[in-house]
Design a protein around this motif. Sequence first.
Motif, PDB file in Angstrom:
ATOM      1  N   ALA A 133      80.941  -4.270  -7.301  1.00 43.31           N
ATOM      2  CA  ALA A 133      79.960  -4.681  -6.298  1.00 43.31           C
ATOM      3  C   ALA A 133      79.246  -3.467  -5.717  1.00 43.31           C
ATOM      4  N   ARG A 134      78.022  -3.711  -5.247  1.00 44.24           N
ATOM      5  CA  ARG A 134      77.206  -2.647  -4.655  1.00 44.24           C
ATOM      6  C   ARG A 134      77.181  -2.808  -3.135  1.00 44.24           C
ATOM      7  N   PRO A 135      77.102  -1.713  -2.406  1.00 38.83           N
ATOM      8  CA  PRO A 135      76.922  -1.818  -0.951  1.00 38.83           C
ATOM      9  C   PRO A 135      75.524  -2.358  -0.635  1.00 38.83           C
ATOM     10  N   LEU A 136      75.364  -2.911   0.549  1.00 39.91           N
ATOM     11  CA  LEU A 136      74.064  -3.457   0.946  1.00 39.91           C
ATOM     12  C   LEU A 136      73.059  -2.358   1.229  1.00 39.91           C
ATOM     13  N   PHE A 137      73.531  -1.246   1.789  1.00 36.79           N
ATOM     14  CA  PHE A 137      72.660  -0.143   2.166  1.00 36.79           C
ATOM     15  C   PHE A 137      73.246   1.171   1.680  1.00 36.79           C
ATOM     16  N   SER A 138      72.467   2.214   1.797  1.00 40.75           N
ATOM     17  CA  SER A 138      72.929   3.528   1.350  1.00 40.75           C
ATOM     18  C   SER A 138      74.122   4.000   2.182  1.00 40.75           C
ATOM     19  N   GLU A 139      74.885   4.884   1.584  1.00 40.01           N
ATOM     20  CA  GLU A 139      76.067   5.430   2.242  1.00 40.01           C
ATOM     21  C   GLU A 139      75.656   6.179   3.508  1.00 40.01           C
ATOM     22  N   ALA A 155      73.198   1.497  -4.218  1.00 41.14           N
ATOM     23  CA  ALA A 155      73.076   0.427  -3.230  1.00 41.14           C
ATOM     24  C   ALA A 155      72.008  -0.577  -3.649  1.00 41.14           C
ATOM     25  N   ALA A 156      72.005  -1.717  -2.976  1.00 39.02           N
ATOM     26  CA  ALA A 156      70.994  -2.737  -3.222  1.00 39.02           C
ATOM     27  C   ALA A 156      69.639  -2.220  -2.727  1.00 39.02           C
ATOM     28  N   ARG A 157      68.566  -2.837  -3.217  1.00 38.51           N
ATOM     29  CA  ARG A 157      67.249  -2.477  -2.685  1.00 38.51           C
ATOM     30  C   ARG A 157      67.214  -2.839  -1.203  1.00 38.51           C
ATOM     31  N   ILE A 158      66.438  -2.105  -0.432  1.00 34.97           N
ATOM     32  CA  ILE A 158      66.450  -2.266   1.028  1.00 34.97           C
ATOM     33  C   ILE A 158      66.148  -3.702   1.436  1.00 34.97           C
ATOM     34  N   LYS A 159      65.108  -4.281   0.893  1.00 31.74           N
ATOM     35  CA  LYS A 159      64.715  -5.646   1.267  1.00 31.74           C
ATOM     36  C   LYS A 159      65.815  -6.646   0.910  1.00 31.74           C
ATOM     37  N   ASP A 160      66.392  -6.508  -0.288  1.00 38.35           N
ATOM     38  CA  ASP A 160      67.480  -7.397  -0.700  1.00 38.35           C
ATOM     39  C   ASP A 160      68.710  -7.192   0.177  1.00 38.35           C
ATOM     40  N   GLY A 161      68.975  -5.947   0.537  1.00 44.58           N
ATOM     41  CA  GLY A 161      70.107  -5.640   1.401  1.00 44.58           C
ATOM     42  C   GLY A 161      69.966  -6.282   2.778  1.00 44.58           C
ATOM     43  N   ILE A 209      76.699  -5.044  -9.605  1.00 46.37           N
ATOM     44  CA  ILE A 209      75.908  -4.091 -10.382  1.00 46.37           C
ATOM     45  C   ILE A 209      75.487  -4.734 -11.705  1.00 46.37           C
ATOM     46  N   GLY A 210      74.171  -4.649 -12.012  1.00 44.67           N
ATOM     47  CA  GLY A 210      73.652  -5.156 -13.275  1.00 44.67           C
ATOM     48  C   GLY A 210      73.600  -6.662 -13.377  1.00 44.67           C
ATOM     49  N   SER A 211      73.601  -7.357 -12.245  1.00 40.79           N
ATOM     50  CA  SER A 211      73.598  -8.814 -12.261  1.00 40.79           C
ATOM     51  C   SER A 211      72.880  -9.341 -11.028  1.00 40.79           C
ATOM     52  N   ASP A 212      72.460 -10.587 -11.091  1.00 42.18           N
ATOM     53  CA  ASP A 212      71.863 -11.240  -9.920  1.00 42.18           C
ATOM     54  C   ASP A 212      72.911 -12.020  -9.133  1.00 42.18           C
ATOM     55  N   GLU A 213      74.136 -11.958  -9.569  1.00 40.53           N
ATOM     56  CA  GLU A 213      75.206 -12.701  -8.914  1.00 40.53           C
ATOM     57  C   GLU A 213      75.803 -11.891  -7.763  1.00 40.53           C
ATOM     58  N   LEU A 214      76.611 -12.576  -6.963  1.00 43.24           N
ATOM     59  CA  LEU A 214      77.242 -11.947  -5.805  1.00 43.24           C
ATOM     60  C   LEU A 214      78.751 -11.905  -5.974  1.00 43.24           C
ATOM     61  N   ALA A 215      79.341 -10.875  -5.435  1.00 38.06           N
ATOM     62  CA  ALA A 215      80.800 -10.769  -5.347  1.00 38.06           C
ATOM     63  C   ALA A 215      81.201 -11.206  -3.946  1.00 38.06           C
ATOM     64  N   TYR A 216      82.194 -12.059  -3.854  1.00 38.12           N
ATOM     65  CA  TYR A 216      82.655 -12.550  -2.560  1.00 38.12           C
ATOM     66  C   TYR A 216      84.019 -11.955  -2.251  1.00 38.12           C
ATOM     67  N   GLU A 217      84.169 -11.524  -1.011  1.00 39.02           N
ATOM     68  CA  GLU A 217      85.433 -10.946  -0.554  1.00 39.02           C
ATOM     69  C   GLU A 217      85.874 -11.655   0.714  1.00 39.02           C
ATOM     70  N   VAL A 218      87.167 -11.708   0.904  1.00 37.03           N
ATOM     71  CA  VAL A 218      87.747 -12.239   2.137  1.00 37.03           C
ATOM     72  C   VAL A 218      88.539 -11.103   2.770  1.00 37.03           C
ATOM     73  N   GLY A 251      80.804  -1.414   3.128  1.00 35.67           N
ATOM     74  CA  GLY A 251      80.590  -1.754   1.729  1.00 35.67           C
ATOM     75  C   GLY A 251      81.721  -2.559   1.134  1.00 35.67           C
ATOM     76  N   PRO A 252      81.593  -2.862  -0.153  1.00 30.41           N
ATOM     77  CA  PRO A 252      82.558  -3.739  -0.813  1.00 30.41           C
ATOM     78  C   PRO A 252      83.851  -3.032  -1.196  1.00 30.41           C
ATOM     79  N   GLN A 253      84.879  -3.838  -1.348  1.00 33.99           N
ATOM     80  CA  GLN A 253      86.139  -3.351  -1.893  1.00 33.99           C
ATOM     81  C   GLN A 253      86.253  -3.740  -3.362  1.00 33.99           C
ATOM     82  N   THR A 254      85.408  -4.666  -3.784  1.00 30.15           N
ATOM     83  CA  THR A 254      85.378  -5.108  -5.177  1.00 30.15           C
ATOM     84  C   THR A 254      84.772  -3.993  -6.024  1.00 30.15           C
ATOM     85  N   GLN A 255      85.358  -3.746  -7.167  1.00 28.50           N
ATOM     86  CA  GLN A 255      84.982  -2.587  -7.967  1.00 28.50           C
ATOM     87  C   GLN A 255      83.532  -2.595  -8.455  1.00 28.50           C
TER      88      GLN A 255
END
Length: 146
Positions: free
Chosen positions: A77-83, A112-118, A40-49, A71-75
């Motif tokens: 981070a945004r989901p790729l698509f809508s709930e 969520a992320a924008r549809i195209k970005d998601g 959220i609020g960044s162009d970076e990505l959160a990585y999860e294992v 969706g993500p478990q990282t606090q």
Amino acid sequence: MKKIGLRHIIVIILFAAFCCSIASYMFSGKQRRTFSFPIIGSDELAYEVRYLPRHPVQGDICLYIDELLLGPQTQRARPLFSEGTKNDFCFMRDKILYIGLSKDVLYEIPEAARIKDGIVLFEKNIRKNFRGVKEIALFIDGKYVE
């Protein structure tokens, strides 16, 4: 003589413990998968294992897609698509992965992320975790997405 024998016994015990730990890891029934989500609020990505079960009923790729849609478990981070976005179908034929997502993808929400970005990140996640996928055919509400 006793010191040499004791050293050998300790080395053998340590080696056996090491072998047991490797065997339990390899046969634990879990496989390592990576996920990336936008922050959220960044162009970076959160990585999860996450460690997912081996040989799930729905198949490895379909389970991975289901986890990705949850969706993500990282606090931050945004989901790729809508709930509510669901995986309607998922199968592979001739190294082409066919995925059908529910129409909930089309509801663009601020969380969520924008549809195209998601979609781009969705495909990137799949390709990174499943090297055998040559092409991805994505369908939303039964309609092919180019």
